[in-house]
Design a protein around this motif. Structure first.
Motif, PDB file in Angstrom:
ATOM      1  N   GLU A 172       0.832  -1.207   0.000  1.00 42.84           N
ATOM      2  CA  GLU A 172       0.000   0.000   0.000  1.00 42.84           C
ATOM      3  C   GLU A 172       0.865   1.254   0.000  1.00 42.84           C
ATOM      4  N   ARG A 173       2.002   1.169   0.703  1.00 41.99           N
ATOM      5  CA  ARG A 173       2.890   2.331   0.744  1.00 41.99           C
ATOM      6  C   ARG A 173       3.715   2.460  -0.533  1.00 41.99           C
ATOM      7  N   GLY A 174       3.970   1.345  -1.211  1.00 43.79           N
ATOM      8  CA  GLY A 174       4.741   1.385  -2.449  1.00 43.79           C
ATOM      9  C   GLY A 174       6.228   1.320  -2.210  1.00 43.79           C
ATOM     10  N   SER A 175       6.744   2.246  -1.393  1.00 41.40           N
ATOM     11  CA  SER A 175       8.158   2.239  -1.018  1.00 41.40           C
ATOM     12  C   SER A 175       8.253   1.988   0.477  1.00 41.40           C
ATOM     13  N   CYS A 176       9.239   1.201   0.871  1.00 38.67           N
ATOM     14  CA  CYS A 176       9.389   0.886   2.287  1.00 38.67           C
ATOM     15  C   CYS A 176      10.810   0.435   2.570  1.00 38.67           C
ATOM     16  N   ASP A 177      11.120   0.257   3.835  1.00 32.37           N
ATOM     17  CA  ASP A 177      12.379  -0.356   4.240  1.00 32.37           C
ATOM     18  C   ASP A 177      12.086  -1.837   4.459  1.00 32.37           C
TER      19      ASP A 177
ATOM     20  N   ASP B 100      15.443   1.086  -3.833  1.00 36.08           N
ATOM     21  CA  ASP B 100      14.939   2.459  -3.856  1.00 36.08           C
ATOM     22  C   ASP B 100      15.861   3.355  -3.029  1.00 36.08           C
ATOM     23  N   GLY B 101      17.132   3.065  -3.087  1.00 41.47           N
ATOM     24  CA  GLY B 101      18.131   3.791  -2.308  1.00 41.47           C
ATOM     25  C   GLY B 101      19.283   2.868  -1.996  1.00 41.47           C
ATOM     26  N   GLU B 102      20.235   3.371  -1.253  1.00 40.15           N
ATOM     27  CA  GLU B 102      21.440   2.607  -0.934  1.00 40.15           C
ATOM     28  C   GLU B 102      21.226   1.766   0.322  1.00 40.15           C
ATOM     29  N   PRO B 103      21.445   0.448   0.235  1.00 39.71           N
ATOM     30  CA  PRO B 103      21.347  -0.378   1.449  1.00 39.71           C
ATOM     31  C   PRO B 103      22.437   0.011   2.448  1.00 39.71           C
ATOM     32  N   LYS B 104      22.174  -0.184   3.724  1.00 41.82           N
ATOM     33  CA  LYS B 104      23.172   0.058   4.765  1.00 41.82           C
ATOM     34  C   LYS B 104      23.313  -1.210   5.589  1.00 41.82           C
ATOM     35  N   LEU B 105      24.564  -1.641   5.790  1.00 39.94           N
ATOM     36  CA  LEU B 105      24.820  -2.840   6.574  1.00 39.94           C
ATOM     37  C   LEU B 105      25.012  -2.488   8.043  1.00 39.94           C
TER      38      LEU B 105
ATOM     39  N   VAL C 112      13.737  -4.124   5.710  1.00 40.81           N
ATOM     40  CA  VAL C 112      14.167  -4.639   7.013  1.00 40.81           C
ATOM     41  C   VAL C 112      13.108  -4.379   8.071  1.00 40.81           C
ATOM     42  N   THR C 113      12.740  -3.125   8.246  1.00 41.17           N
ATOM     43  CA  THR C 113      11.851  -2.764   9.358  1.00 41.17           C
ATOM     44  C   THR C 113      10.382  -2.982   9.048  1.00 41.17           C
ATOM     45  N   ASP C 114       9.989  -2.784   7.791  1.00 38.78           N
ATOM     46  CA  ASP C 114       8.561  -2.842   7.462  1.00 38.78           C
ATOM     47  C   ASP C 114       8.067  -4.240   7.104  1.00 38.78           C
ATOM     48  N   ILE C 115       8.987  -5.133   6.732  1.00 30.46           N
ATOM     49  CA  ILE C 115       8.579  -6.479   6.340  1.00 30.46           C
ATOM     50  C   ILE C 115       9.323  -7.537   7.147  1.00 30.46           C
ATOM     51  N   ALA C 116      10.645  -7.573   6.979  1.00 33.26           N
ATOM     52  CA  ALA C 116      11.431  -8.662   7.565  1.00 33.26           C
ATOM     53  C   ALA C 116      11.384  -8.681   9.089  1.00 33.26           C
ATOM     54  N   ALA C 117      11.261  -7.520   9.719  1.00 37.71           N
ATOM     55  CA  ALA C 117      11.214  -7.470  11.186  1.00 37.71           C
ATOM     56  C   ALA C 117       9.845  -7.856  11.721  1.00 37.71           C
ATOM     57  N   ARG C 118       8.805  -7.522  10.972  1.00 37.25           N
ATOM     58  CA  ARG C 118       7.457  -7.703  11.496  1.00 37.25           C
ATOM     59  C   ARG C 118       6.991  -9.168  11.456  1.00 37.25           C
TER      60      ARG C 118
ATOM     61  N   PRO D  58      21.783  -6.466   6.459  1.00 36.45           N
ATOM     62  CA  PRO D  58      21.266  -5.111   6.246  1.00 36.45           C
ATOM     63  C   PRO D  58      20.651  -4.503   7.510  1.00 36.45           C
ATOM     64  N   GLU D  59      20.990  -3.258   7.735  1.00 35.05           N
ATOM     65  CA  GLU D  59      20.287  -2.470   8.737  1.00 35.05           C
ATOM     66  C   GLU D  59      19.122  -1.742   8.078  1.00 35.05           C
ATOM     67  N   ARG D  60      19.353  -1.294   6.819  1.00 29.95           N
ATOM     68  CA  ARG D  60      18.297  -0.658   6.020  1.00 29.95           C
ATOM     69  C   ARG D  60      18.360  -1.222   4.620  1.00 29.95           C
ATOM     70  N   LEU D  61      17.189  -1.493   4.056  1.00 33.13           N
ATOM     71  CA  LEU D  61      17.113  -1.967   2.670  1.00 33.13           C
ATOM     72  C   LEU D  61      15.908  -1.291   2.013  1.00 33.13           C
ATOM     73  N   PRO D  62      16.085  -0.042   1.516  1.00 30.65           N
ATOM     74  CA  PRO D  62      14.971   0.677   0.910  1.00 30.65           C
ATOM     75  C   PRO D  62      14.590   0.047  -0.424  1.00 30.65           C
ATOM     76  N   VAL D  63      13.314  -0.286  -0.574  1.00 31.31           N
ATOM     77  CA  VAL D  63      12.855  -0.937  -1.799  1.00 31.31           C
ATOM     78  C   VAL D  63      11.547  -0.305  -2.262  1.00 31.31           C
ATOM     79  N   LYS D  64      11.274  -0.504  -3.555  1.00 26.98           N
ATOM     80  CA  LYS D  64       9.999  -0.133  -4.142  1.00 26.98           C
ATOM     81  C   LYS D  64       9.293  -1.419  -4.539  1.00 26.98           C
ATOM     82  N   LEU D  65       8.034  -1.554  -4.119  1.00 21.26           N
ATOM     83  CA  LEU D  65       7.254  -2.752  -4.394  1.00 21.26           C
ATOM     84  C   LEU D  65       6.165  -2.433  -5.404  1.00 21.26           C
TER      85      LEU D  65
END
Length: 399
Positions: free
Chosen positions: A134-139, A375-380, A141-147, A389-396
């Motif tokens: 629904e958001r289209g873009s997300c992290d 959707d941006g640079e990943p951060k380890l 790590v935090t928005d999917i893999a953590a939950r 990854p600490e952050r993995l910005p993606v577009k879905l």
């Protein structure tokens, strides 16, 4: 390709920046070839032995009579003192207490129990992915893999649905980036939450893991309140952190190796070996520690009582003595006897759960043909404890 002994890199396995900005595999490769039993001098951490070869790590995991877990399983500064969970939590106990403590919760993580939970887990996964879509873009790590793993372990522990988001916020603060004071406060809040929950379960036990701990006995005695809390925290962390990083690290690998992602999309039957390869490739626990309780010798080096021995799992899982082309990400790899989930007496109790969570998550993307783009640079992560990854910005994008 073997490392040239004359080209020894500077060895410093305890620099967190090595894992976020450097290449630890250069050091591990040299150690495997030249000093597989390496004495790492003290830094802000005490000195320790480093095992980097697969067979050495496997043998040490199996020898629980020599290498104890009860004095901690991670390197920590000497001034921090002993790990408070030592000898008390599932991860930090030796036999016979370890077997009895494990016996309390083992059935919850057995194949049959996980299969019975699978439909509910599928529903949790689908809802998490829907929200991200629904958001289209997300992290990722935090928005999917953590939950996904957090919501699943919360359900198993008897945390009411209303508490899931609260614990998500607290665990994000406790194990994420940020200042030490915020992380410490979040840890205390988590312990406070489970203190209240265990009191509720003591008065009215249910069919859940917290109730099992509250009502169970080990060595003929009920667990103390503090032991219940420590084990609740252990289950929460163990049930979420490594799966979160493996799931996001696996997605990053599929993005970096699009030919492998295409093979998986063309043949979803490859999902099971793909999950095993993701576990090997990510090897999220960077090191595991043991303490010698009797003298021994490894590769001609004398180990004394009290010495710390560390297992560098990403190195063991890239050992060319065991794996063909170990630095190649290959979702069809067979055999794939990686050590990402441990080995022996302390083999990860949640291994089946983690594999099912990973399979369901990737399956959700495959069956719905969801396109994932960076959707941006990943951060380890800046850490010697877990890597990925600490952050993995993606577009879905939905099909």
């Amino acid at each position: 390709m073997r490392s040239d002994p004359a080209e020894q890199p500077e060895i410093n396995l305890v620099d967190p920046k090595l894992y976020s900005d450097g290449d630890p595999f250069v050091q591990w490769r040299w150690l495997r070839d030249n000093e597989p039993m390496y004495w790492h001098p003290p830094t802000e951490l005490p000195g320790f032995w480093a095992l980097t070869r697969y067979e050495d790590v496997r043998a040490a995991y199996r020898d629980a009579e020599t290498f104890s877990s009860a004095q901690g399983i991670l390197l920590r500064p000497a001034e921090h003192g002993a790990d408070p969970g030592g000898g008390r939590t599932l991860a930090l106990t030796d036999a016979p207490r370890h077997r009895q403590l494990r016996g309390l919760v083992d059935s919850w993580f057995a194949v049959r129990s996980v299969r019975e939970l699978e439909e509910e887990m599928r529903g949790v996964t689908s809802a998490v992915v829907d929200s991200a879509l629904e958001r289209g873009s997300c992290d990722f790590v935090t928005d999917i893999a953590a939950r996904v793993p957090l919501y699943v372990i919360c359900k198993m522990m008897g945390v009411p649905d209303s508490g899931w988001e609260h614990l998500y916020t607290l665990t994000s603060q406790a194990f994420g980036a940020g200042d030490a004071a915020t992380r410490r406060f979040a840890h205390l809040e988590i312990m406070g939450y489970f203190e209240e929950l265990q009191e509720e379960k003591a008065d009215d036990p249910g069919d859940d893991l917290v109730s099992v701990l509250v009502t169970g006995t080990v060595e003929g005695k009920p667990l103390s309140t503090e032991d219940v809390l420590l084990n609740c925290n252990n289950l929460l962390v163990g049930g979420t952190e490594n799966t979160r990083i493996a799931a996001s690290g696996g997605m990053l690998a599929l993005l970096e190796y699009p030919e492998q992602a295409q093979r998986l999309a063309d043949d979803p039957a490859l999902l099971q070996p793909a999950v095993e390869e993701i576990l090997r490739w990510t090897s999220t626990a960077t090191h595991i520690m043991r303490t010698a309780v009797r003298p021994t010798e490894i590769h001609g080096r004398r180990v004394e009582v009290g010495d710390r021995i560390t297992f560098w799992l990403p190195s063991a899982n890239r050992d060319e003595r065991i794996f063909d082309e170990p630095d190649r990400f290959d979702i069809t790899r067979k055999p794939n006897r990686h050590l990402a989930l441990g080995f022996g007496e302390h083999f990860c109790i949640g291994s089946m759960l983690a594999k099912v969570e990973l399979r369901l998550l990737y399956q959700e993307f495959l069956t719905r043909s969801i396109r994932v783009e960076l959707d941006g640079e990943p951060k380890l992560l800046d850490s010697i404890v877990v890597n990925g990854p600490e952050r993995l910005p993606v577009k879905l994008t939905a099909a």
